[in-house]
Enzyme design. Structure first.
Site, PDB file in Angstrom:
ATOM      1  N   SER A 141       0.811  -1.216   0.000  1.00  0.00           N
ATOM      2  CA  SER A 141       0.000   0.000   0.000  1.00  0.00           C
ATOM      3  C   SER A 141       0.843   1.264   0.000  1.00  0.00           C
ATOM      4  O   SER A 141       0.378   2.327  -0.443  1.00  0.00           O
ATOM      5  CB  SER A 141      -0.937   0.000   1.211  1.00  0.00           C
ATOM      6  OG  SER A 141      -0.198  -0.120   2.415  1.00  0.00           O
ATOM      7  N   GLY A 173      -2.064  -4.308   1.121  1.00  0.00           N
ATOM      8  CA  GLY A 173      -2.227  -5.524   1.899  1.00  0.00           C
ATOM      9  C   GLY A 173      -1.276  -6.642   1.555  1.00  0.00           C
ATOM     10  O   GLY A 173      -1.232  -7.656   2.251  1.00  0.00           O
ATOM     11  N   ASN A 224       3.595  -5.482   5.822  1.00  0.00           N
ATOM     12  CA  ASN A 224       2.405  -6.246   6.222  1.00  0.00           C
ATOM     13  C   ASN A 224       2.771  -7.542   6.939  1.00  0.00           C
ATOM     14  O   ASN A 224       2.028  -8.005   7.809  1.00  0.00           O
ATOM     15  CB  ASN A 224       1.524  -6.525   5.001  1.00  0.00           C
ATOM     16  CG  ASN A 224       0.843  -5.265   4.509  1.00  0.00           C
ATOM     17  OD1 ASN A 224       0.227  -4.531   5.275  1.00  0.00           O
ATOM     18  ND2 ASN A 224       0.958  -4.992   3.221  1.00  0.00           N
ATOM     19  N   ASP A 264      -5.667   6.928   9.443  1.00  0.00           N
ATOM     20  CA  ASP A 264      -5.389   5.582   9.956  1.00  0.00           C
ATOM     21  C   ASP A 264      -4.056   5.500  10.682  1.00  0.00           C
ATOM     22  O   ASP A 264      -3.750   4.495  11.341  1.00  0.00           O
ATOM     23  CB  ASP A 264      -5.456   4.540   8.834  1.00  0.00           C
ATOM     24  CG  ASP A 264      -4.406   4.745   7.743  1.00  0.00           C
ATOM     25  OD1 ASP A 264      -3.500   5.599   7.900  1.00  0.00           O
ATOM     26  OD2 ASP A 264      -4.480   4.045   6.715  1.00  0.00           O
ATOM     27  N   HIS A 315      -0.623   5.214   6.811  1.00  0.00           N
ATOM     28  CA  HIS A 315      -0.316   5.553   5.423  1.00  0.00           C
ATOM     29  C   HIS A 315      -0.068   7.057   5.285  1.00  0.00           C
ATOM     30  O   HIS A 315      -0.875   7.860   5.776  1.00  0.00           O
ATOM     31  CB  HIS A 315      -1.468   5.120   4.503  1.00  0.00           C
ATOM     32  CG  HIS A 315      -1.696   3.641   4.508  1.00  0.00           C
ATOM     33  ND1 HIS A 315      -2.637   3.040   5.315  1.00  0.00           N
ATOM     34  CD2 HIS A 315      -1.073   2.643   3.837  1.00  0.00           C
ATOM     35  CE1 HIS A 315      -2.600   1.734   5.131  1.00  0.00           C
ATOM     36  NE2 HIS A 315      -1.655   1.469   4.230  1.00  0.00           N
TER      37      HIS A 315
END
Length: 212
Positions: free
Chosen positions: A36, A73, A104, A185, A188
């Protein structure tokens, strides 16, 4: 008459090579292969890492095209699984692959040894295809503990040394720890954060392209 003499001289090789116009060279192709973070999660495409890196390269005099190879992801195992078809989808051999994977794996608490194995196989395959690489490292979250953090963070320089590829130690350098540079979040980067990432990594990308 002058034009005829010039043409004759050119055909006979009388004009020095330096005075002849070289054939145009294909613009470099960079593939940002990752998760991502390279995909520009949560941002319009125009504000994502690939587009902003391409713009920065062109401003610096490198007429490169940067293609997005990030999938939100993705773990290192998923990146490894899609490497071959991703390369085919580019249409030609890239001049540089930026490998940015592992975040991840870390967030899911996967064993660093598994991450290292997957990244090792990715680097081996790119080396087999004679494709230059800029390898990008990641840091572990503090809550995972010192043992995990040491095992995870040391795998990147170890692999870079093993495969003799340049290492950019931390993708989020200059951004991590500053929540004003992240989206809601907290994971990011926002548009300002991406610009800082691009500014920091640009010299490493330029150097890797020069050595190809």
């Amino acid at each position: 008459m002058a034009v005829q003499l010039l043409l004759a001289a050119f055909l006979l090789g009388a004009i020095p090579a330096a005075a002849q116009t070289p054939a145009s060279k294909q613009a470099p192709l960079v593939w940002a292969f990752g998760d991502s973070l390279t995909a520009g999660y949560g941002l319009p495409p125009a504000q994502g890492f690939p587009v902003r890196l391409q713009a920065a390269l062109r401003r610096s005099g490198v007429a490169a095209t940067v293609r997005n190879g990030g999938i939100a992801g993705d773990t290192s195992a998923q990146g490894r699984a899609r490497l071959a078809w991703g390369l085919r989808g580019l249409g030609r051999r890239p001049d540089l692959v930026i490998v940015e994977l592992g975040a991840n794996d870390m967030l899911r608490g996967m064993p660093p040894s598994a991450t290292e194995k997957n990244l090792d196989l990715i680097l081996r395959e790119l080396k087999r295809r004679d494709i230059p690489v800029l390898f990008v490292g990641m840091r572990a979250a503090p809550n995972l503990g010192a043992t995990y953090r040491r095992a995870f963070e040391t795998l990147y320089p170890r692999l870079a040394q093993r495969h003799r590829v340049p290492l950019y130690p931390f993708f989020l350098e200059g951004v991590a720890g500053n929540q004003a540079l992240f989206q809601a979040d907290g994971r990011h980067p926002n548009a300002r954060g991406v610009e800082i990432i691009v500014k920091r990594i640009l010299p490493a990308v330029r150097n890797a392209l020069r050595k190809r």
